[in-house]
Design a protein around this motif. Structure first.
Motif, PDB file in Angstrom:
ATOM      1  N   ASP A 333       0.693  -1.610   0.179  1.00  0.00           N
ATOM      2  CA  ASP A 333       0.024  -0.098   0.015  1.00  0.00           C
ATOM      3  C   ASP A 333       0.643   1.297   0.124  1.00  0.00           C
ATOM      4  OD1 ASP A 333      -0.018   0.549   2.886  1.00  0.00           O
ATOM      5  OD2 ASP A 333      -0.614  -0.580   3.631  1.00  0.00           O
ATOM      6  N   THR A 334       1.839   0.683   0.264  1.00  0.00           N
ATOM      7  CA  THR A 334       3.064   2.270   0.381  1.00  0.00           C
ATOM      8  C   THR A 334       4.428   2.130  -0.478  1.00  0.00           C
ATOM      9  OG1 THR A 334       1.782   3.191   2.193  1.00  0.00           O
ATOM     10  CG2 THR A 334       4.601   4.234   1.680  1.00  0.00           C
ATOM     11  N   VAL A 335       4.676   2.678  -1.423  1.00  0.00           N
ATOM     12  CA  VAL A 335       6.211   2.545  -2.461  1.00  0.00           C
ATOM     13  C   VAL A 335       7.103   3.360  -1.776  1.00  0.00           C
ATOM     14  CG1 VAL A 335       6.938   2.200  -4.120  1.00  0.00           C
ATOM     15  CG2 VAL A 335       5.306   0.824  -3.354  1.00  0.00           C
ATOM     16  N   ILE A 336       8.462   3.019  -1.312  1.00  0.00           N
ATOM     17  CA  ILE A 336       9.668   3.870  -1.327  1.00  0.00           C
ATOM     18  C   ILE A 336      10.172   4.275  -2.434  1.00  0.00           C
ATOM     19  CG2 ILE A 336      10.787   5.052   0.623  1.00  0.00           C
ATOM     20  CD1 ILE A 336       9.573   3.750   2.629  1.00  0.00           C
ATOM     21  N   LEU A 337      10.233   4.968  -2.944  1.00  0.00           N
ATOM     22  CA  LEU A 337      11.637   5.293  -4.333  1.00  0.00           C
ATOM     23  C   LEU A 337      12.704   6.078  -3.499  1.00  0.00           C
ATOM     24  CD1 LEU A 337       9.195   6.218  -7.348  1.00  0.00           C
ATOM     25  CD2 LEU A 337      10.097   3.661  -5.865  1.00  0.00           C
ATOM     26  N   VAL A 338      13.898   5.235  -3.851  1.00  0.00           N
ATOM     27  CA  VAL A 338      15.472   5.875  -3.701  1.00  0.00           C
ATOM     28  C   VAL A 338      16.310   6.326  -4.705  1.00  0.00           C
ATOM     29  CG1 VAL A 338      16.969   5.621  -2.240  1.00  0.00           C
ATOM     30  CG2 VAL A 338      14.789   3.879  -1.629  1.00  0.00           C
TER      31      VAL A 338
END
Length: 736
Positions: A333-338
């Motif tokens: 439900d949550t995506v972290i892009l780095v």
């Protein structure tokens, strides 16, 4: 996608692919060696009938004559006193020596074809051929993507030493590897009857007329066949008047009546049988000795590609922190892009990931380069650093183009957090670009753009509280930056400049500190880390876990780590280094900077630097062993006080490591800056760029901006721009 396709079969089949390629490389020299041994008459010079007559006279008991793909003629005979095989001179029929295939070659051949096993080994080798084909095609696609498209596939390659070696060798060997792997896969498919086996056509059984046999040289069917078309000639049994001559050629098989010379039965190869012969020849190089050497050279690089590929994979795995409880990309439900250049941003991402997971969210974290449609994501949080002049860091360089190609889909909310240093002109510049790009897609904004100065844990915690409020949860982000693994270095020499012009600057040279008490240190001693001129060294000032980076003016092989440091007012690290006495020690680590190195080749190089920016440029000149044209434009304040590397530059000019030196000084009567000198030398710059020169700029941002403007003006008559050169890798900067 290509990276996963490339790495998974590579890891699974690394040893198998290396073994089959290495053995194939060894076998590739055999066709050339046999070709050297063979006497090959010109087409039309010798017929099969003439050869058979000569061989029968020399070896009355001859049973068969075979022409190898190399052109070598081998006769097999049986006589109670002299059974065996011999090589034949086709022009005379004389025996030239015994034919004794090498046992070692047979062993290597069996290892190559079936791993010294039976059908199981053949199946495994077939899998290896498929893996090699997949690795070659996916690797080539990755390289084209990395270089900016298929048209730039043969452009300059940048990256770490192992990465450049891997890409350069792979690019050079791609044609040979595709041909070897594809033909090997087809041969494997015929072995297991997934395709017709392609065996040469066999003539129907026949009986001779039984009359007295003609001399073999008078048989019409044999007189009509040129030696170049012969594959095998089998003589009839002298004691059986009904036995026939069997003639195998490139086009099929025929039986011949030894009493009349007439063809009794014949079978022609069909299209697949003919194709199969070519597939075998293209895979082995038999009959095409020059191709065999090309294929062998391509195969010989595979073990090196395997080794460098493993090094790259291990380095990539080590570069990112292990993120626990990482949900699937399409179920999160949550995506972290780095977006990270030196991997420190991944540490902040791991802290955020853990906190959101603890709060009950399903979280997935990946690099910005891998942005995709996330079907169930309700929010996307981007954490990104900024590289150089507002540019994308390494793990985000393909983000913009991939974002633009994404199909329309339900848009999650987004938040962007930038990491940078307020002392830089383009503080969090890339984060601003990303924030605007996401907003332009129509995604809802979860938070305004956030900025973190110098990896401040306090600012990160406050941003986390704001994010938590937007999500309706309490989010406590207690991030403790991990201290990088460092080497202990000792200052062995220093040269001080600039005191008279209020710009204290030091050239510092470090060697490994004395070995510590560990067993490894006692056995192997202290060593410098591995680095090249133009790489970066991160120095940790006492009491600080935040590194300051300096460009390296030396390489490991010089035996010292050399940097130029100017004291900045209030600068913690620059002050520490400028005050460091000879014998003092520092904690430091090296970070590769492959994007700032001279491109391979012999084209000219234009070096532009001011102040301490000369550091890496001096390193490039020092290592210009091939004396390619290098021209340096250098700016300082006063030649009497801060002309860094003056004596070295004079020596390098004499040694032709440096072709031209152009200087500018701002605290003398003429008061010129380096960009002024470049403007005056515009014709020289234009001529060098027209010859393919690469421009390398190192120094302060204002200087770099002025240099870009001047060089851009100089290039207009050529129809070129600085931006165009940057896209080609011919204009690179290391600015601060």
């Amino acid at each position: 996608m290509f990276r996963k396709i490339h790495s998974i079969p590579g890891l699974a089949a690394a040893l198998l692919v290396a073994v089959t390629a290495a053995t194939g490389a060894v076998l590739s020299v055999q066709p050339a060696l046999q070709r050297l041994e063979a006497t090959v008459p010109a087409r039309g010079e010798v017929t099969v009938a003439a050869l058979a007559e000569r061989v029968q006279a020399a070896l009355p008991g001859v049973e068969s004559i075979e022409r190898k793909p190399s052109g070598l003629i081998v006769a097999t005979w049986f006589d109670p006193d002299r059974p065996g095989m011999a090589t034949i001179d086709p022009r005379t029929g004389a025996v030239t020596g015994a034919y004794e295939p090498s046992g070692t070659v047979r062993w290597i051949t069996n290892l190559h074809r079936k791993l010294l096993a039976d059908d199981t080994g053949r199946a495994v080798v077939g899998f290896g051929a498929a893996a090699m084909l997949l690795l070659t095609l996916s690797g080539t696609a990755m390289l084209a993507q990395r270089l900016g498209g298929w048209r730039r596939l043969f452009g300059p390659i940048r990256g770490s030493a192992s990465g450049r070696l891997h890409a350069e060798l792979g690019r050079a060997a791609v044609a040979g590897l595709v041909l070897s792997a594809a033909t090997g896969l087809l041969l494997s498919a015929t072995t297991f009857e997934f395709l017709p086996d392609g065996a040469p056509a066999e003539a129907a059984p026949a009986e001779a007329s039984g009359g007295p046999a003609l001399p073999v040289g008078e048989l019409g069917a044999l007189k009509a066949v040129d030696l170049a078309d012969l594959r095998k000639l089998a003589f009839p049994d002298p004691g059986d008047p009904t036995d026939v001559v069997t003639l195998t050629t490139a086009s099929g098989e025929a039986t011949v009546d030894p009493a009349t010379g007439a063809v009794l039965t014949a079978a022609e190869n069909d299209a697949w049988q003919t194709a199969s012969q070519w597939i075998y020849a293209l895979h082995t190089g038999e009959g095409l000795w020059w191709l065999a050497l090309v294929l062998g050279a391509s195969s010989a690089v595979v073990p090196v590609l395997t080794g460098t590929g493993l090094v790259i994979w291990v380095a990539r795995r080590r570069a990112r922190p292990r993120i626990a409880h990482d949900a699937g990309a399409q179920s999160a439900d949550t995506v972290i892009l780095v977006g990270s250049e030196g991997n420190s941003t991944w540490g902040f991402a791991a802290t955020l990931h853990a906190a959101l997971t603890a709060a009950g969210h399903r979280v997935h974290t990946r690099a910005m380069n891998d942005v995709a449609v996330f079907r169930h994501a309700r929010r996307v949080v981007v954490l990104t650093a900024t590289y150089g002049d507002g540019e994308a860091p390494a793990s985000a360089r393909r983000f913009a183009e991939r974002l633009a190609r994404l199909p329309a889909a339900p848009a999650p909310a987004f938040a962007v957090l930038g990491f940078g240093d307020r002392g830089f002109a383009h503080y969090c510049g890339f984060a601003e670009t990303v924030d605007a790009a996401l907003a332009a897609t129509g995604m809802a904004r979860l938070l305004d753009l956030g900025r973190i100065d110098r990896q401040s844990a306090q600012a990160f915690s406050q941003w986390g509280a704001d994010l938590g409020a937007a999500l309706g949860i309490e989010l406590a982000l207690a991030h403790v930056p991990s201290r990088p693994r460092t080497s202990r270095l000792r200052l062995v020499a220093r040269e001080d400049y600039g005191l008279a012009v209020d710009a204290p600057t030091a050239v510092l040279r470090f060697a490994p500190a004395e070995p510590g008490p560990s067993l490894h240190a006692r056995l192997f001693g202290a060593r410098l880390p591995s680095f090249e001129a133009g790489d970066l060294v991160g120095v940790l000032a006492p009491g600080s876990d935040v590194a300051r980076f300096y460009s390296l003016a030396s390489a490991t092989r010089d035996g010292v780590l050399e940097i130029c440091v100017r004291r900045h007012p209030g600068g913690l690290c620059s002050g520490f280094l400028n005050d460091l006495p000879v014998g003092g020690e520092i904690d430091a680590f090296v970070r590769a900077n492959p994007g700032f190195r001279p491109a391979p080749g012999s084209a000219p190089v234009i070096l532009v630097g001011a102040g301490t920016g000369i550091g890496p440029l001096a390193g490039f000149i020092r290592h210009n062993d091939h004396r390619r044209p290098m021209h340096l434009w250098f700016g300082a304040r006063n030649p009497a006080s801060d002309f860094l590397y003056r004596q070295d530059l004079d020596r390098w000019l004499a040694e032709r490591r440096l072709t031209g030196l152009h200087t500018a000084f701002s605290r003398v009567a003429t008061r010129t800056h380096v960009q002024d000198r470049l403007e005056a030398d515009a014709e020289t710059v234009r001529t060098l760029v027209a010859k393919g020169a690469q421009v390398m700029v190192c120094g302060g941002r204002d200087m770099a901006a002025g240099v870009a403007e001047v060089i851009g003006a100089a290039l207009r008559p050529l129809g070129l721009t600085v931006e165009a050169l940057k896209r080609e890798g011919r204009y690179v900067e290391d600015v601060y």
